[in-house]
Scaffold this active site. Sequence first.
Site, PDB file in Angstrom:
ATOM      1  N   ARG A 170       0.850  -1.183   0.000  1.00 35.44           N
ATOM      2  CA  ARG A 170       0.000   0.000   0.000  1.00 35.44           C
ATOM      3  C   ARG A 170       0.893   1.244   0.000  1.00 35.44           C
ATOM      4  O   ARG A 170       1.704   1.440   0.913  1.00 35.44           O
ATOM      5  CB  ARG A 170      -0.918   0.019   1.226  1.00 35.44           C
ATOM      6  CG  ARG A 170      -2.007  -1.055   1.186  1.00 35.44           C
ATOM      7  CD  ARG A 170      -3.024  -0.765   0.104  1.00 35.44           C
ATOM      8  NE  ARG A 170      -4.069  -1.783  -0.013  1.00 35.44           N
ATOM      9  CZ  ARG A 170      -4.068  -2.767  -0.889  1.00 35.44           C
ATOM     10  NH1 ARG A 170      -3.041  -2.883  -1.744  1.00 35.44           N
ATOM     11  NH2 ARG A 170      -5.060  -3.637  -0.944  1.00 35.44           N
ATOM     12  N   ARG A 197      -3.963  26.074  -8.167  1.00 38.03           N
ATOM     13  CA  ARG A 197      -3.538  24.776  -7.654  1.00 38.03           C
ATOM     14  C   ARG A 197      -2.958  23.966  -8.804  1.00 38.03           C
ATOM     15  O   ARG A 197      -3.672  23.480  -9.676  1.00 38.03           O
ATOM     16  CB  ARG A 197      -4.726  24.041  -7.022  1.00 38.03           C
ATOM     17  CG  ARG A 197      -5.263  24.721  -5.770  1.00 38.03           C
ATOM     18  CD  ARG A 197      -4.195  24.863  -4.702  1.00 38.03           C
ATOM     19  NE  ARG A 197      -4.718  25.359  -3.428  1.00 38.03           N
ATOM     20  CZ  ARG A 197      -3.970  25.615  -2.365  1.00 38.03           C
ATOM     21  NH1 ARG A 197      -2.646  25.431  -2.434  1.00 38.03           N
ATOM     22  NH2 ARG A 197      -4.519  26.062  -1.264  1.00 38.03           N
ATOM     23  N   ALA A 213      -6.936  28.142   4.657  1.00 39.16           N
ATOM     24  CA  ALA A 213      -6.475  26.845   5.158  1.00 39.16           C
ATOM     25  C   ALA A 213      -4.955  26.808   5.160  1.00 39.16           C
ATOM     26  O   ALA A 213      -4.304  27.605   4.480  1.00 39.16           O
ATOM     27  CB  ALA A 213      -7.035  25.709   4.299  1.00 39.16           C
ATOM     28  N   LEU A 270      -1.256  24.143   6.508  1.00 44.92           N
ATOM     29  CA  LEU A 270      -0.691  22.940   7.108  1.00 44.92           C
ATOM     30  C   LEU A 270      -0.472  23.104   8.605  1.00 44.92           C
ATOM     31  O   LEU A 270      -0.251  24.212   9.111  1.00 44.92           O
ATOM     32  CB  LEU A 270       0.651  22.615   6.454  1.00 44.92           C
ATOM     33  CG  LEU A 270       0.653  22.240   4.972  1.00 44.92           C
ATOM     34  CD1 LEU A 270       2.091  22.076   4.489  1.00 44.92           C
ATOM     35  CD2 LEU A 270      -0.132  20.962   4.743  1.00 44.92           C
ATOM     36  N   GLU A 276      -3.767  31.192  10.048  1.00 43.51           N
ATOM     37  CA  GLU A 276      -4.085  31.153   8.620  1.00 43.51           C
ATOM     38  C   GLU A 276      -5.099  32.218   8.237  1.00 43.51           C
ATOM     39  O   GLU A 276      -4.993  32.837   7.178  1.00 43.51           O
ATOM     40  CB  GLU A 276      -4.602  29.764   8.235  1.00 43.51           C
ATOM     41  CG  GLU A 276      -3.566  28.655   8.330  1.00 43.51           C
ATOM     42  CD  GLU A 276      -2.370  28.878   7.434  1.00 43.51           C
ATOM     43  OE1 GLU A 276      -2.533  29.501   6.364  1.00 43.51           O
ATOM     44  OE2 GLU A 276      -1.266  28.435   7.798  1.00 43.51           O
ATOM     45  N   GLU A 335      -3.866  34.893   5.465  1.00 44.01           N
ATOM     46  CA  GLU A 335      -4.463  34.844   4.136  1.00 44.01           C
ATOM     47  C   GLU A 335      -5.517  35.920   3.910  1.00 44.01           C
ATOM     48  O   GLU A 335      -5.746  36.330   2.771  1.00 44.01           O
ATOM     49  CB  GLU A 335      -5.064  33.461   3.886  1.00 44.01           C
ATOM     50  CG  GLU A 335      -4.008  32.360   3.834  1.00 44.01           C
ATOM     51  CD  GLU A 335      -4.559  31.036   3.334  1.00 44.01           C
ATOM     52  OE1 GLU A 335      -5.797  30.889   3.257  1.00 44.01           O
ATOM     53  OE2 GLU A 335      -3.747  30.151   3.026  1.00 44.01           O
ATOM     54  N   PRO A 374      -8.563   9.207   2.333  1.00 43.68           N
ATOM     55  CA  PRO A 374      -8.060   8.146   3.204  1.00 43.68           C
ATOM     56  C   PRO A 374      -7.551   6.913   2.484  1.00 43.68           C
ATOM     57  O   PRO A 374      -6.818   6.116   3.082  1.00 43.68           O
ATOM     58  CB  PRO A 374      -9.268   7.817   4.093  1.00 43.68           C
ATOM     59  CG  PRO A 374     -10.460   8.277   3.319  1.00 43.68           C
ATOM     60  CD  PRO A 374      -9.996   9.481   2.557  1.00 43.68           C
ATOM     61  N   GLY A 375      -7.890   6.754   1.202  1.00 43.43           N
ATOM     62  CA  GLY A 375      -7.370   5.616   0.459  1.00 43.43           C
ATOM     63  C   GLY A 375      -5.945   5.807  -0.021  1.00 43.43           C
ATOM     64  O   GLY A 375      -5.287   4.834  -0.414  1.00 43.43           O
ATOM     65  N   GLU A 412      -3.726  12.677   5.269  1.00 44.14           N
ATOM     66  CA  GLU A 412      -4.121  14.025   5.674  1.00 44.14           C
ATOM     67  C   GLU A 412      -5.443  14.034   6.432  1.00 44.14           C
ATOM     68  O   GLU A 412      -6.447  13.485   5.981  1.00 44.14           O
ATOM     69  CB  GLU A 412      -4.254  14.943   4.463  1.00 44.14           C
ATOM     70  CG  GLU A 412      -4.629  16.374   4.875  1.00 44.14           C
ATOM     71  CD  GLU A 412      -4.810  17.310   3.691  1.00 44.14           C
ATOM     72  OE1 GLU A 412      -4.762  18.530   3.907  1.00 44.14           O
ATOM     73  OE2 GLU A 412      -4.991  16.817   2.564  1.00 44.14           O
ATOM     74  N   GLU A 465       0.176  32.328  -3.406  1.00 41.88           N
ATOM     75  CA  GLU A 465      -0.630  33.227  -2.581  1.00 41.88           C
ATOM     76  C   GLU A 465      -0.536  34.680  -3.022  1.00 41.88           C
ATOM     77  O   GLU A 465      -1.420  35.487  -2.721  1.00 41.88           O
ATOM     78  CB  GLU A 465      -0.228  33.097  -1.109  1.00 41.88           C
ATOM     79  CG  GLU A 465      -0.564  31.720  -0.519  1.00 41.88           C
ATOM     80  CD  GLU A 465      -0.182  31.616   0.941  1.00 41.88           C
ATOM     81  OE1 GLU A 465       0.506  32.539   1.440  1.00 41.88           O
ATOM     82  OE2 GLU A 465      -0.559  30.628   1.584  1.00 41.88           O
TER      83      GLU A 465
END
Length: 210
Positions: free
Chosen positions: A42, A69, A81, A83, A98, A102, A120-121, A125, A149
Amino acid sequence: MTTIRDTAEQWEVRATATPFVGNKTSVRTDEVVMPDGEVVHRDYQVHPGSVAVLALDDQDRVLILKQYRHPVHMKLWEIPAGLLDIPGENPLHAAQRELYEEAHVKAEDWRVLTDVYTTPGGCSEAVRIFLARDLAEAEGERFEVEHEEADMELARVPLGDLVSGVLAGDLHNNCLVVGVLSLVAARSVEGGIDGLRPAEAPWPARPFEA
């Protein structure tokens, strides 16, 4: 009545490797033992986690920003948003940072709107999305932005317009989609927004210091 709830579980890992290490994330390959005894590989992205802020003003408008993006080759409307750069960092403090960096905005009322795993697969995160209200312009100088940004657009859009945009397929950012629809759902259930979890609620996916 059975409670529907996600549960923690760890299947046996026979071996692990990290073939790629990036600036903020890495890729890991695990040999995982399946329930029937078969061992499979995996591959997944190891991610530090993120926070996002659905900032709602007194006119029922949501503060959003448009940012390029590169992986999807699009400019997306998003909510602020970022990290969780520091291990064990308090997610509320990160969210407040943030929102300031921002949008140069502060908020007096903070609540947890929802917690999600984005992919999740294939990625670890976890994101905590906050609801921030009682907004005001932040004090001091604006944070100096760079890279993507530096080209951001800011707007305040009525919540209902964002719901329509999500359902029409015009808005795609996961935190915006989940945040907007979660807020609408919260308003429709008993307790409403006042029933949301406090801003310092535990977050098992990313434990933090108070």
